[in-house]
Design an enzyme around this catalytic site. Structure first.
Site, mmCIF file in Angstrom:
data_model
loop_
_atom_site.group_PDB
_atom_site.id
_atom_site.type_symbol
_atom_site.label_atom_id
_atom_site.label_comp_id
_atom_site.label_asym_id
_atom_site.label_seq_id
_atom_site.Cartn_x
_atom_site.Cartn_y
_atom_site.Cartn_z
ATOM 1 N N GLU A 12 6.560 -6.437 -8.792
ATOM 2 C CA GLU A 12 6.588 -7.533 -7.812
ATOM 3 C C GLU A 12 7.926 -8.280 -7.874
ATOM 4 O O GLU A 12 7.982 -9.518 -7.836
ATOM 5 C CB GLU A 12 5.423 -8.512 -8.051
ATOM 6 N N CYS A 20 4.152 0.557 15.863
ATOM 7 C CA CYS A 20 2.890 -0.191 15.840
ATOM 8 C C CYS A 20 3.107 -1.617 15.343
ATOM 9 O O CYS A 20 2.428 -2.551 15.775
ATOM 10 C CB CYS A 20 1.857 0.534 14.968
ATOM 11 N N PHE A 42 0.811 -1.232 0.000
ATOM 12 C CA PHE A 42 0.000 0.000 0.000
ATOM 13 C C PHE A 42 0.842 1.279 0.000
ATOM 14 O O PHE A 42 0.371 2.342 0.392
ATOM 15 C CB PHE A 42 -0.962 0.044 1.205
ATOM 16 N N CYS A 77 -1.734 4.682 13.656
ATOM 17 C CA CYS A 77 -1.393 5.994 14.232
ATOM 18 C C CYS A 77 -1.214 7.109 13.215
ATOM 19 O O CYS A 77 -1.041 8.257 13.594
ATOM 20 C CB CYS A 77 -0.140 5.864 15.093
HETATM 21 ZN ZN LIG Z 1 1.903 3.509 13.793
#
Ligand SMILES: [Zn+2]
Length: 199
Positions: free
Chosen positions: A96, A187, A26, A155
Site C-alpha cells: 500500500e 468503461c 483487484f 466487459c
Molecule cells: Zn471494460
C-alpha cells in the site's frame, strides 16, 4: 495470471535493487508481493514487510491479500521509520505504498544503495485516474516495474482503473470490494461520465 520473467530474481545474492508492482484495485499486487517475499524466504533471506499504519482493514500485524495468503508485517507511521527496522533485513517489502509520504523515495534509494532488495506494491492511480502519492516517483527510481491488471467487470478486458461506486470525493477511502470496481479505460470513462450526470 500475469507471468513475470524470473531472470532478474536473485534470491540468494545480496544485491540492492528496487522493484515496483503497481496496478488498480483487484489486480493482484499484494499477492505478487507476497509471492516474491515467500520465494526470498525459501532462499533463506531475511524478509520483512512494512505497510502504512493507516491501512488497518484486516489486521494490525499481517499483510493480508484478498485471497487471504498472509505474511507478517509491521505497520508504521512514516517512511523514515522503515530505516529503524531494516539493519538485519535482506529483502524489504512495502505494501500500500501509495499511502506513504514522499520521504519513501529517499528511503527506498537508501535501502537499495545499501544492498537491500526493495519490493514495493501500490495503487498507481486514485479513483479519479490521477497518479497516487509517491507511486509515480517510485516507478521512476525502480530498477524494474511490473504493472499488473484486474479484469474489467463490465466487459472482461484488462482493467487499469479503480472506479469508486459510492459518492465521496476524498482521495483516501479505505474499504474494499463494496466501494470499488475494476474497469478498462473505455468503461471507466463511461462510468465517470454517468457519475458526473448524477451530481
Ligand atoms: Zn471494460
Amino acid at each position: 495470471m500475469v507471468l513475470f520473467s524470473e531472470d532478474h530474481i536473485q534470491e540468494t545474492r545480496r544485491r540492492g535493487r528496487i522493484e515496483v508492482i503497481c496496478g488498480s484495485m483487484f489486480s493482484g499486487k499484494t499477492e505478487e508481493l507476497i509471492r516474491r517475499m515467500k520465494r526470498a524466504k525459501f532462499a533463506k533471506q531475511r524478509v520483512e514487510i512494512f505497510k502504512p499504519a493507516i491501512d488497518t482493514r484486516y489486521s494490525e500485524e499481517d499483510v493480508v491479500s484478498h485471497d487471504s495468503h498472509s505474511i507478517a508485517s509491521t505497520p508504521i507511521d512514516s517512511s523514515a521509520s522503515i530505516l529503524l527496522f531494516t539493519s538485519e533485513i535482506d529483502v524489504v517489502g512495502i505494501d500500500e505504498a501509495q499511502f506513504f509520504d514522499s520521504g519513501l523515495i529517499d528511503v527506498c534509494n537508501q535501502l537499495a544503495n545499501n544492498g537491500i532488495r526493495v519490493i514495493i506494491a501500490g495503487l498507481d492511480m486514485d479513483f479519479k485516474g490521477n497518479p497516487f502519492g509517491p507511486m509515480p516517483q517510485l516507478c521512476a527510481i525502480a530498477d524494474e516495474v511490473s504493472k499488473v491488471h484486474a479484469i474489467c467487470v463490465k466487459c472482461g478486458q484488462l482493467a487499469s482503473f479503480s472506479h469508486r461506486t459510492v459518492k465521496n470525493e476524498k482521495q483516501v477511502l479505505l474499504g474494499e470490494t463494496a466501494e470499488y470496481e475494476p474497469l478498462c479505460r473505455e468503461c471507466y470513462l463511461h462510468a465517470r461520465g454517468e457519475d458526473e450526470q448524477k451530481v
